[in-house]
Design an enzyme around this catalytic site. Structure first.
Site, PDB file in Angstrom:
ATOM      1  N   ASP A 116     -12.099   0.664  -0.027  1.00 47.29           N
ATOM      2  CA  ASP A 116     -10.739   0.179   0.206  1.00 47.29           C
ATOM      3  C   ASP A 116     -10.488  -0.298   1.628  1.00 47.29           C
ATOM      4  O   ASP A 116      -9.334  -0.383   2.057  1.00 47.29           O
ATOM      5  CB  ASP A 116      -9.731   1.273  -0.182  1.00 47.29           C
ATOM      6  CG  ASP A 116      -9.512   1.294  -1.689  1.00 47.29           C
ATOM      7  OD1 ASP A 116      -9.574   0.214  -2.302  1.00 47.29           O
ATOM      8  OD2 ASP A 116      -9.302   2.380  -2.239  1.00 47.29           O
ATOM      9  N   ASP A 174      -9.536  -2.687  -9.165  1.00 41.91           N
ATOM     10  CA  ASP A 174      -8.844  -2.722  -7.863  1.00 41.91           C
ATOM     11  C   ASP A 174      -9.732  -3.320  -6.771  1.00 41.91           C
ATOM     12  O   ASP A 174      -9.245  -3.905  -5.805  1.00 41.91           O
ATOM     13  CB  ASP A 174      -8.432  -1.320  -7.403  1.00 41.91           C
ATOM     14  CG  ASP A 174      -8.096  -0.357  -8.526  1.00 41.91           C
ATOM     15  OD1 ASP A 174      -8.581  -0.563  -9.648  1.00 41.91           O
ATOM     16  OD2 ASP A 174      -7.379   0.608  -8.272  1.00 41.91           O
TER      17      ASP A 174
HETATM   18  N1  GLY Z   1      -6.435   1.431  -5.877  1.00 37.35           N
HETATM   19  C1  GLY Z   1      -5.786   2.541  -6.449  1.00 37.35           C
HETATM   20  C2  GLY Z   1      -4.616   2.214  -7.300  1.00 37.35           C
HETATM   21  O1  GLY Z   1      -4.341   1.136  -7.635  1.00 37.35           O
HETATM   22  O2  GLY Z   1      -3.927   3.158  -7.667  1.00 37.35           O
END
Ligand code: GLY
Length: 397
Positions: A116, A174
Protein backbone atom coordinates in the site's frame (compact mmCIF):
# COMPACT_ATOMS: atom_id res chain seq x y z
CA UNK A 1 -25.51 17.89 -50.80
CA UNK A 2 -28.24 15.25 -51.24
CA UNK A 3 -31.15 14.87 -48.82
CA UNK A 4 -29.65 11.76 -47.24
CA UNK A 5 -26.27 13.42 -46.75
CA UNK A 6 -27.93 16.49 -45.24
CA UNK A 7 -29.90 14.33 -42.82
CA UNK A 8 -26.77 12.39 -41.83
CA UNK A 9 -24.82 15.64 -41.39
CA UNK A 10 -27.56 17.09 -39.12
CA UNK A 11 -27.68 13.89 -37.09
CA UNK A 12 -23.90 13.95 -36.66
CA UNK A 13 -23.97 17.64 -35.62
CA UNK A 14 -26.75 16.89 -33.12
CA UNK A 15 -24.75 14.03 -31.59
CA UNK A 16 -21.68 16.26 -31.21
CA UNK A 17 -23.67 19.05 -29.55
CA UNK A 18 -25.42 16.71 -27.13
CA UNK A 19 -22.13 14.93 -26.25
CA UNK A 20 -20.45 18.25 -25.42
CA UNK A 21 -23.43 19.65 -23.58
CA UNK A 22 -24.41 16.78 -21.28
CA UNK A 23 -21.94 17.72 -18.56
CA UNK A 24 -23.31 21.27 -18.25
CA UNK A 25 -26.93 20.16 -18.12
CA UNK A 26 -26.32 17.45 -15.53
CA UNK A 27 -27.29 17.63 -11.85
CA UNK A 28 -25.66 20.48 -9.98
CA UNK A 29 -23.37 19.31 -7.19
CA UNK A 30 -23.02 21.75 -4.26
CA UNK A 31 -19.22 21.79 -4.29
CA UNK A 32 -18.88 25.15 -2.52
CA UNK A 33 -21.21 24.02 0.28
CA UNK A 34 -19.13 20.89 0.84
CA UNK A 35 -15.95 22.97 0.82
CA UNK A 36 -17.37 25.30 3.47
CA UNK A 37 -18.14 22.24 5.60
CA UNK A 38 -14.69 20.74 4.98
CA UNK A 39 -13.05 24.01 6.06
CA UNK A 40 -14.96 23.83 9.34
CA UNK A 41 -14.26 20.12 9.89
CA UNK A 42 -10.53 20.33 9.22
CA UNK A 43 -10.11 23.55 11.23
CA UNK A 44 -11.86 21.78 14.11
CA UNK A 45 -9.56 18.77 13.65
CA UNK A 46 -6.37 20.89 13.74
CA UNK A 47 -7.46 22.62 16.95
CA UNK A 48 -7.96 19.27 18.74
CA UNK A 49 -5.27 17.15 17.04
CA UNK A 50 -2.38 19.39 15.99
CA UNK A 51 0.19 16.54 15.91
CA UNK A 52 1.10 15.91 12.25
CA UNK A 53 2.63 12.51 13.08
CA UNK A 54 -0.87 11.17 13.77
CA UNK A 55 -3.31 10.50 10.93
CA UNK A 56 -7.11 10.29 11.25
CA UNK A 57 -8.56 7.04 9.93
CA UNK A 58 -12.06 6.44 11.33
CA UNK A 59 -14.20 6.30 14.49
CA UNK A 60 -13.77 3.58 17.10
CA UNK A 61 -16.66 1.52 18.49
CA UNK A 62 -16.80 3.83 21.52
CA UNK A 63 -17.35 6.78 19.18
CA UNK A 64 -13.92 8.39 19.64
CA UNK A 65 -11.61 9.16 16.74
CA UNK A 66 -9.19 6.50 15.46
CA UNK A 67 -5.76 7.99 14.76
CA UNK A 68 -2.95 5.94 13.25
CA UNK A 69 0.81 6.02 12.80
CA UNK A 70 2.46 6.56 9.40
CA UNK A 71 2.80 2.76 8.92
CA UNK A 72 -0.97 2.29 8.56
CA UNK A 73 -2.20 1.81 4.97
CA UNK A 74 -4.54 4.79 5.37
CA UNK A 75 -1.95 7.30 6.62
CA UNK A 76 -1.50 9.17 3.30
CA UNK A 77 -5.15 10.00 2.72
CA UNK A 78 -5.41 12.90 5.18
CA UNK A 79 -2.55 14.75 3.46
CA UNK A 80 -4.30 13.97 0.16
CA UNK A 81 -7.51 15.53 1.48
CA UNK A 82 -5.57 18.66 2.40
CA UNK A 83 -3.92 18.79 -1.06
CA UNK A 84 -7.42 18.62 -2.59
CA UNK A 85 -8.51 21.44 -0.26
CA UNK A 86 -5.53 23.44 -1.55
CA UNK A 87 -6.54 22.73 -5.16
CA UNK A 88 -10.21 23.44 -4.60
CA UNK A 89 -9.76 26.67 -2.62
CA UNK A 90 -6.41 27.86 -3.97
CA UNK A 91 -5.54 28.98 -0.44
CA UNK A 92 -1.94 28.92 0.78
CA UNK A 93 -3.01 27.89 4.29
CA UNK A 94 -4.20 24.50 2.98
CA UNK A 95 -0.90 23.97 1.15
CA UNK A 96 0.97 24.55 4.40
CA UNK A 97 -1.21 22.06 6.30
CA UNK A 98 -0.97 19.54 3.44
CA UNK A 99 2.83 19.84 3.44
CA UNK A 100 2.95 19.29 7.22
CA UNK A 101 0.89 16.05 7.08
CA UNK A 102 2.83 14.90 3.98
CA UNK A 103 6.40 15.38 5.16
CA UNK A 104 5.96 13.30 8.33
CA UNK A 105 5.28 10.24 6.12
CA UNK A 106 8.67 10.27 4.43
CA UNK A 107 10.21 7.33 6.33
CA UNK A 108 7.61 5.02 4.75
CA UNK A 109 9.34 5.33 1.37
CA UNK A 110 11.59 2.47 2.53
CA UNK A 111 8.90 0.18 3.95
CA UNK A 112 8.92 -3.19 2.20
CA UNK A 113 6.23 -4.88 4.29
CA UNK A 114 3.23 -3.34 2.49
CA UNK A 115 1.86 -3.14 -1.06
CA UNK A 116 0.00 0.00 0.00
CA UNK A 117 2.91 2.39 -0.52
CA UNK A 118 0.92 3.92 -3.37
CA UNK A 119 -1.92 4.87 -1.03
CA UNK A 120 0.57 6.13 1.57
CA UNK A 121 3.06 8.01 -0.63
CA UNK A 122 1.31 8.78 -3.92
CA UNK A 123 -1.75 10.37 -2.30
CA UNK A 124 0.48 12.58 -0.14
CA UNK A 125 3.83 13.24 -1.86
CA UNK A 126 2.46 12.45 -5.33
CA UNK A 127 -0.46 14.85 -4.92
CA UNK A 128 1.89 17.41 -3.40
CA UNK A 129 4.28 17.10 -6.34
CA UNK A 130 1.44 17.52 -8.85
CA UNK A 131 0.49 20.79 -7.22
CA UNK A 132 3.85 22.26 -6.18
CA UNK A 133 6.51 20.55 -8.37
CA UNK A 134 8.64 20.37 -5.23
CA UNK A 135 11.61 18.19 -6.40
CA UNK A 136 11.97 16.70 -2.90
CA UNK A 137 8.45 15.24 -3.22
CA UNK A 138 9.33 13.67 -6.56
CA UNK A 139 12.39 12.00 -5.03
CA UNK A 140 10.21 10.44 -2.34
CA UNK A 141 7.77 9.11 -4.96
CA UNK A 142 10.67 7.60 -6.95
CA UNK A 143 12.21 6.00 -3.86
CA UNK A 144 8.87 4.59 -2.64
CA UNK A 145 8.22 3.18 -6.12
CA UNK A 146 11.60 1.42 -6.16
CA UNK A 147 10.72 -0.02 -2.75
CA UNK A 148 7.28 -1.20 -3.91
CA UNK A 149 8.86 -2.79 -7.00
CA UNK A 150 10.72 -5.16 -4.66
CA UNK A 151 7.44 -6.92 -3.87
CA UNK A 152 7.10 -8.03 -7.51
CA UNK A 153 7.55 -11.72 -8.31
CA UNK A 154 8.20 -12.30 -12.04
CA UNK A 155 7.04 -15.93 -11.82
CA UNK A 156 3.59 -14.80 -10.68
CA UNK A 157 3.78 -11.60 -12.73
CA UNK A 158 2.39 -9.52 -9.88
CA UNK A 159 3.20 -7.58 -6.74
CA UNK A 160 2.39 -9.44 -3.54
CA UNK A 161 -0.38 -7.76 -1.55
CA UNK A 162 -0.38 -9.26 1.95
CA UNK A 163 2.11 -11.31 3.95
CA UNK A 164 -0.36 -13.07 6.25
CA UNK A 165 -2.11 -16.48 6.29
CA UNK A 166 -4.22 -18.17 5.00
CA UNK A 167 -2.95 -16.74 1.73
CA UNK A 168 0.10 -18.02 -0.14
CA UNK A 169 0.73 -15.18 -2.60
CA UNK A 170 -2.34 -12.93 -2.49
CA UNK A 171 -3.01 -10.28 -5.13
CA UNK A 172 -6.01 -8.17 -4.16
CA UNK A 173 -8.07 -5.93 -6.41
CA UNK A 174 -7.12 -2.91 -4.23
CA UNK A 175 -3.53 -3.41 -5.40
CA UNK A 176 -4.42 -1.93 -8.81
CA UNK A 177 -4.57 1.46 -7.08
CA UNK A 178 -0.93 1.23 -6.00
CA UNK A 179 0.17 0.83 -9.62
CA UNK A 180 -0.55 4.53 -10.20
CA UNK A 181 2.55 5.49 -8.23
CA UNK A 182 4.76 3.14 -10.29
CA UNK A 183 3.42 4.50 -13.58
CA UNK A 184 3.83 8.09 -12.38
CA UNK A 185 7.37 7.38 -11.20
CA UNK A 186 8.35 5.97 -14.60
CA UNK A 187 6.83 9.04 -16.27
CA UNK A 188 8.66 11.36 -13.88
CA UNK A 189 11.99 9.94 -14.99
CA UNK A 190 12.25 6.95 -12.66
CA UNK A 191 13.32 3.47 -13.71
CA UNK A 192 11.22 2.29 -16.70
CA UNK A 193 11.15 -1.17 -15.11
CA UNK A 194 8.54 0.28 -12.75
CA UNK A 195 6.12 0.79 -15.64
CA UNK A 196 6.83 -2.76 -16.86
CA UNK A 197 6.07 -4.12 -13.40
CA UNK A 198 2.80 -2.17 -13.26
CA UNK A 199 1.67 -3.38 -16.71
CA UNK A 200 2.66 -6.99 -16.01
CA UNK A 201 0.75 -6.88 -12.73
CA UNK A 202 -2.30 -5.42 -14.49
CA UNK A 203 -2.18 -8.10 -17.20
CA UNK A 204 -2.00 -10.87 -14.60
CA UNK A 205 -4.87 -9.28 -12.70
CA UNK A 206 -6.95 -8.98 -15.86
CA UNK A 207 -6.62 -12.72 -16.56
CA UNK A 208 -8.27 -13.81 -13.33
CA UNK A 209 -10.04 -10.90 -11.64
CA UNK A 210 -13.41 -10.90 -13.39
CA UNK A 211 -16.27 -13.36 -13.47
CA UNK A 212 -18.35 -13.77 -16.63
CA UNK A 213 -20.79 -11.07 -15.44
CA UNK A 214 -17.82 -8.68 -14.87
CA UNK A 215 -18.12 -8.69 -11.09
CA UNK A 216 -14.79 -9.07 -9.30
CA UNK A 217 -13.14 -11.57 -6.99
CA UNK A 218 -11.45 -9.75 -4.12
CA UNK A 219 -8.37 -11.96 -3.69
CA UNK A 220 -6.40 -13.97 -6.26
CA UNK A 221 -4.08 -16.37 -4.48
CA UNK A 222 -1.08 -17.72 -6.42
CA UNK A 223 1.60 -20.34 -5.96
CA UNK A 224 4.77 -18.20 -5.92
CA UNK A 225 6.97 -21.10 -7.08
CA UNK A 226 5.00 -21.89 -10.25
CA UNK A 227 2.96 -18.71 -10.78
CA UNK A 228 -0.23 -20.82 -11.01
CA UNK A 229 -3.50 -19.45 -9.67
CA UNK A 230 -4.49 -21.41 -6.53
CA UNK A 231 -7.79 -19.81 -5.63
CA UNK A 232 -10.14 -16.90 -6.26
CA UNK A 233 -11.55 -15.81 -2.93
CA UNK A 234 -12.57 -12.99 -0.65
CA UNK A 235 -11.31 -11.38 2.52
CA UNK A 236 -13.52 -8.32 2.95
CA UNK A 237 -16.61 -9.52 1.07
CA UNK A 238 -19.39 -11.79 2.32
CA UNK A 239 -18.33 -14.88 0.30
CA UNK A 240 -15.75 -16.03 -2.23
CA UNK A 241 -18.37 -15.81 -4.98
CA UNK A 242 -19.83 -12.47 -3.91
CA UNK A 243 -19.00 -8.98 -5.15
CA UNK A 244 -17.53 -6.73 -2.47
CA UNK A 245 -18.66 -3.22 -3.44
CA UNK A 246 -15.42 -1.35 -2.75
CA UNK A 247 -13.47 -4.02 -4.62
CA UNK A 248 -15.62 -3.40 -7.69
CA UNK A 249 -15.02 0.34 -7.27
CA UNK A 250 -11.22 -0.23 -7.06
CA UNK A 251 -11.48 -2.14 -10.36
CA UNK A 252 -13.35 0.71 -12.10
CA UNK A 253 -10.88 3.30 -10.86
CA UNK A 254 -7.80 1.10 -11.30
CA UNK A 255 -8.42 0.02 -14.90
CA UNK A 256 -9.47 3.55 -15.91
CA UNK A 257 -6.21 4.90 -14.45
CA UNK A 258 -4.25 2.14 -16.23
CA UNK A 259 -5.84 3.18 -19.52
CA UNK A 260 -4.85 6.81 -18.84
CA UNK A 261 -1.18 5.84 -18.55
CA UNK A 262 -0.95 3.15 -21.22
CA UNK A 263 -3.67 3.74 -23.83
CA UNK A 264 -4.25 -0.04 -23.72
CA UNK A 265 -7.84 -0.61 -24.88
CA UNK A 266 -8.11 -3.87 -22.90
CA UNK A 267 -7.90 -1.82 -19.72
CA UNK A 268 -10.59 0.56 -20.97
CA UNK A 269 -12.87 -2.38 -21.77
CA UNK A 270 -12.24 -3.87 -18.32
CA UNK A 271 -13.05 -0.52 -16.67
CA UNK A 272 -16.26 -0.17 -18.69
CA UNK A 273 -17.36 -3.72 -17.93
CA UNK A 274 -16.66 -3.26 -14.21
CA UNK A 275 -18.52 0.06 -14.30
CA UNK A 276 -21.51 -1.44 -16.12
CA UNK A 277 -21.84 -4.11 -13.42
CA UNK A 278 -21.55 -1.52 -10.63
CA UNK A 279 -24.12 0.76 -12.27
CA UNK A 280 -26.57 -2.09 -12.84
CA UNK A 281 -26.38 -2.91 -9.13
CA UNK A 282 -26.59 0.67 -7.82
CA UNK A 283 -29.43 1.61 -10.20
CA UNK A 284 -31.60 -0.75 -8.12
CA UNK A 285 -30.93 1.33 -5.00
CA UNK A 286 -33.00 4.54 -4.77
CA UNK A 287 -30.09 6.75 -3.64
CA UNK A 288 -27.46 4.80 -5.69
CA UNK A 289 -25.14 4.30 -2.69
CA UNK A 290 -24.02 0.65 -2.62
CA UNK A 291 -24.47 -1.78 0.22
CA UNK A 292 -21.07 -3.01 1.39
CA UNK A 293 -21.41 -6.25 -0.64
CA UNK A 294 -23.78 -6.47 -3.59
CA UNK A 295 -24.68 -10.05 -2.66
CA UNK A 296 -25.43 -9.66 1.03
CA UNK A 297 -28.75 -11.53 1.50
CA UNK A 298 -29.65 -9.11 4.30
CA UNK A 299 -30.07 -6.22 1.80
CA UNK A 300 -31.86 -3.81 2.35
CA UNK A 301 -31.08 -4.29 6.06
CA UNK A 302 -27.37 -4.17 5.50
CA UNK A 303 -24.75 -1.42 5.94
CA UNK A 304 -23.91 0.89 3.08
CA UNK A 305 -20.42 1.75 1.96
CA UNK A 306 -20.12 5.44 1.12
CA UNK A 307 -16.40 4.88 0.46
CA UNK A 308 -17.25 2.53 -2.44
CA UNK A 309 -19.57 5.20 -3.85
CA UNK A 310 -16.85 7.87 -3.56
CA UNK A 311 -14.15 5.71 -5.21
CA UNK A 312 -16.54 4.71 -7.99
CA UNK A 313 -17.78 8.29 -8.54
CA UNK A 314 -14.25 9.58 -8.97
CA UNK A 315 -13.30 6.69 -11.28
CA UNK A 316 -16.49 7.03 -13.34
CA UNK A 317 -15.91 10.75 -13.91
CA UNK A 318 -12.53 9.90 -15.41
CA UNK A 319 -13.93 6.93 -17.34
CA UNK A 320 -16.60 9.17 -18.88
CA UNK A 321 -13.81 11.23 -20.45
CA UNK A 322 -12.52 8.17 -22.38
CA UNK A 323 -15.70 6.18 -23.08
CA UNK A 324 -17.55 6.34 -26.41
CA UNK A 325 -20.85 6.73 -24.50
CA UNK A 326 -19.85 8.99 -21.60
CA UNK A 327 -23.34 9.90 -20.38
CA UNK A 328 -24.02 6.69 -18.49
CA UNK A 329 -20.78 6.95 -16.48
CA UNK A 330 -21.09 10.67 -15.85
CA UNK A 331 -24.74 10.24 -14.86
CA UNK A 332 -23.97 7.46 -12.39
CA UNK A 333 -21.10 9.46 -10.84
CA UNK A 334 -23.31 12.52 -10.36
CA UNK A 335 -26.18 10.44 -8.99
CA UNK A 336 -23.87 9.07 -6.28
CA UNK A 337 -22.25 12.45 -5.63
CA UNK A 338 -25.66 14.10 -5.25
CA UNK A 339 -26.62 11.56 -2.60
CA UNK A 340 -23.29 11.90 -0.80
CA UNK A 341 -23.92 15.66 -0.60
CA UNK A 342 -27.21 15.22 1.30
CA UNK A 343 -27.42 15.25 5.14
CA UNK A 344 -28.01 11.48 5.02
CA UNK A 345 -24.32 10.99 4.13
CA UNK A 346 -22.65 14.37 4.69
CA UNK A 347 -21.83 15.17 8.31
CA UNK A 348 -23.01 18.31 10.09
CA UNK A 349 -20.18 20.65 11.08
CA UNK A 350 -18.48 19.67 14.35
CA UNK A 351 -19.81 16.05 14.26
CA UNK A 352 -18.49 12.74 12.84
CA UNK A 353 -15.02 13.20 14.42
CA UNK A 354 -14.33 15.88 11.79
CA UNK A 355 -14.69 13.48 8.84
CA UNK A 356 -16.91 14.55 5.93
CA UNK A 357 -18.86 11.41 5.02
CA UNK A 358 -20.83 9.04 7.22
CA UNK A 359 -21.88 5.43 6.54
CA UNK A 360 -18.82 3.65 5.19
CA UNK A 361 -17.85 0.05 5.86
CA UNK A 362 -14.22 -1.01 6.25
CA UNK A 363 -14.17 -4.75 6.91
CA UNK A 364 -17.51 -6.28 7.84
CA UNK A 365 -16.43 -9.95 8.02
CA UNK A 366 -13.85 -8.94 10.66
CA UNK A 367 -16.54 -6.88 12.43
CA UNK A 368 -14.33 -3.86 11.95
CA UNK A 369 -15.34 -0.33 10.91
CA UNK A 370 -18.99 -0.91 10.11
CA UNK A 371 -21.15 2.14 9.33
CA UNK A 372 -18.43 4.65 10.22
CA UNK A 373 -16.55 7.53 8.63
CA UNK A 374 -13.39 6.52 6.76
CA UNK A 375 -10.63 8.92 5.73
CA UNK A 376 -10.37 7.36 2.28
CA UNK A 377 -14.08 7.90 1.62
CA UNK A 378 -13.41 11.60 2.15
CA UNK A 379 -10.33 11.48 -0.11
CA UNK A 380 -12.16 10.06 -3.12
CA UNK A 381 -15.17 12.29 -2.39
CA UNK A 382 -13.00 15.43 -2.52
CA UNK A 383 -11.23 14.11 -5.61
CA UNK A 384 -14.59 13.46 -7.31
CA UNK A 385 -15.76 16.97 -6.42
CA UNK A 386 -12.56 18.38 -7.89
CA UNK A 387 -12.97 16.28 -11.05
CA UNK A 388 -16.61 17.33 -11.30
CA UNK A 389 -15.83 21.02 -10.82
CA UNK A 390 -13.09 20.94 -13.48
CA UNK A 391 -14.82 18.43 -15.72
CA UNK A 392 -14.73 20.29 -19.02
CA UNK A 393 -10.98 20.98 -18.77
CA UNK A 394 -10.05 17.84 -16.83
CA UNK A 395 -6.54 16.65 -17.66
CA UNK A 396 -5.12 14.02 -15.36
CA UNK A 397 -1.41 13.35 -14.84
N1 GLY B 1 -7.33 -1.64 0.80
C1 GLY B 1 -8.18 -2.02 1.87
C2 GLY B 1 -9.61 -1.69 1.68
O1 GLY B 1 -10.06 -1.31 0.67
O2 GLY B 1 -10.34 -1.84 2.65
Amino acid sequence: MGVLHKALFSLFALILVSQAGFAQKATAIPVEQVLALAEKQYTGYFSQYPDSTKYPRSSKEDGTILLTSSRNWTSGFFAGNLWYMARLTNKESWRRRAAAWTETLEAEKNTTSTHDLGFIINNSFGQGYALTQNPKYKEVVLQASATLGRRFNPTVGAIRSWDFAPFTYPVIVDNLMNLEMLLSAAKLGGDTTLARIAKTHANTDLKYRFRKDHSTFHVLDFDPATGKLRKQMTHQGIADNSCWARGQAWAIYGYTMLYRFTGNKQYLTAAQNAADYFIKQTNRIPDHIPYWDFNDPAIPNSPRDASAAAVAASGLLELSKYAKSPKKYYGSATAMLSSLCTPQYLAAAGTNNFFLLKHSTGNKPSKSEIDVPLVYADYYFLEALWRHKNYTTLALQ
